[in-house]
Design an enzyme around this catalytic site. Structure first.
Site, PDB file in Angstrom:
ATOM      1  CB  SER A 254      -6.932  -6.940   3.343  1.00 20.21           C
ATOM      2  OG  SER A 254      -5.861  -6.220   3.874  1.00 20.21           O
TER       3      SER A 254
ATOM      4  CG  HIS B 243      -2.482  -7.141   0.210  1.00 20.32           C
ATOM      5  ND1 HIS B 243      -2.342  -7.975   1.298  1.00 20.32           N
ATOM      6  CD2 HIS B 243      -3.455  -6.251   0.541  1.00 20.32           C
ATOM      7  CE1 HIS B 243      -3.172  -7.604   2.257  1.00 20.32           C
ATOM      8  NE2 HIS B 243      -3.862  -6.565   1.819  1.00 20.32           N
TER       9      HIS B 243
END
Length: 258
Positions: free
Chosen positions: A97, A231
């Site tokens: 990320s 995610h």
């Protein structure tokens, strides 16, 4: 088993030691609000083929008394200085990320300095700079920010409990989100090393196309690996990710004979 800070810098955490025999070393960069210890399961899965260390940003865990940095470039500058001064190559970079952007900028700094470049960049759950979305969660109140963070991880970890939500390091998370919101890569920003993008099938932030756009930012080979999950797919796909890392590093060209 706890991680251990490098004796010469608080930026580097040793996760699982491996024999110092020239095998590659993977340097991991955490997500927003994340810490070096997030990568310990991956380090265990990679050992002993790859030694894994992680970058510890200011403002979390044993560095929680330090002010967090609010710039991807500052994070990259400090991490690059720490890596160049303490860890001999060969290195590969793995960023999750926010960490994907930091790792990308660290790779650019290795190349700009004329230092031995990393072997490969693994960009996990991160939009490529050219398609990066600007987060706004850091502008919300604490309750809204906690709720958004809980929802983001729900597909992989389940909703966070009230105690877990209260324990979130909100100052560090806000600083990290602000760093992403402010980040602007040069339009032609590229590295000369291979880039492998990794993405979860149910990631609400990063699509397969977003991951594929990392190919625009390398003059070498680009590849995309897709895993089941959201995610934080890495929480449940550690062994698959480890196999991807080991396979990619094993396929690197052999050094030229003297």
């Amino acid at each position: 088993m706890p991680t251990h800070a490098h004796a010469r810098t608080p930026w580097i955490r040793r996760l699982v030691a491996a024999p110092a025999d020239g095998r590659p070393r993977l340097v991991c960069f955490p997500h927003a609000g994340g810490s070096a210890s997030y990568f310990r399961p991956l380090a265990i899965a990679l050992s002993p083929q790859v030694e894994t260390v992680a970058v510890q940003y200011p403002g979390r865990q044993e560095r929680r008394a330090e002010a967090p940095l609010e710039s991807v470039e500052r994070l990259a500058d400090e991490a690059f200085d720490a890596l160049r001064g303490t860890l001999p190559g060969p290195l590969a970079l793995f960023g999750h990320s926010l960490g994907a952007l930091v790792a990308f900028e660290v790779a650019r700094r290795f190349e700009a300095a004329g230092a031995e470049p990393p072997l490969r960049l693994f960009a996990s759950a991160g939009c490529a700079p050219s398609v990066l979305r600007r987060p706004t969660a850091h502008l919300a109140d604490d309750a809204t920010l906690r709720a958004e963070l809980s929802a983001l991880g729900a597909a992989d970890r389940g909703p966070l409990s009230a105690a877990e939500l209260r324990a979130l390091p909100l100052p560090a998370i806000r600083a990290d989100y602000r760093a992403v919101a402010r980040y602007r890569a040069d339009p032609g920003a590229r590295v000369g090393i291979p880039v492998t993008a990794l993405v979860g099938t149910e990631d609400p932030i990063v699509s397969r196309a977003d991951a594929g756009a990392w190919a625009r930012h390398t003059t070498a080979a680009g590849a995309v690996q897709v895993f089941g999950g959201g995610h934080f797919y890495l929480d449940h796909q550690v062994h698959g990710v480890a196999a991807t890392v080991v396979g990619a590093l094993a396929a690197r060209p052999a050094p030229a004979s003297p």
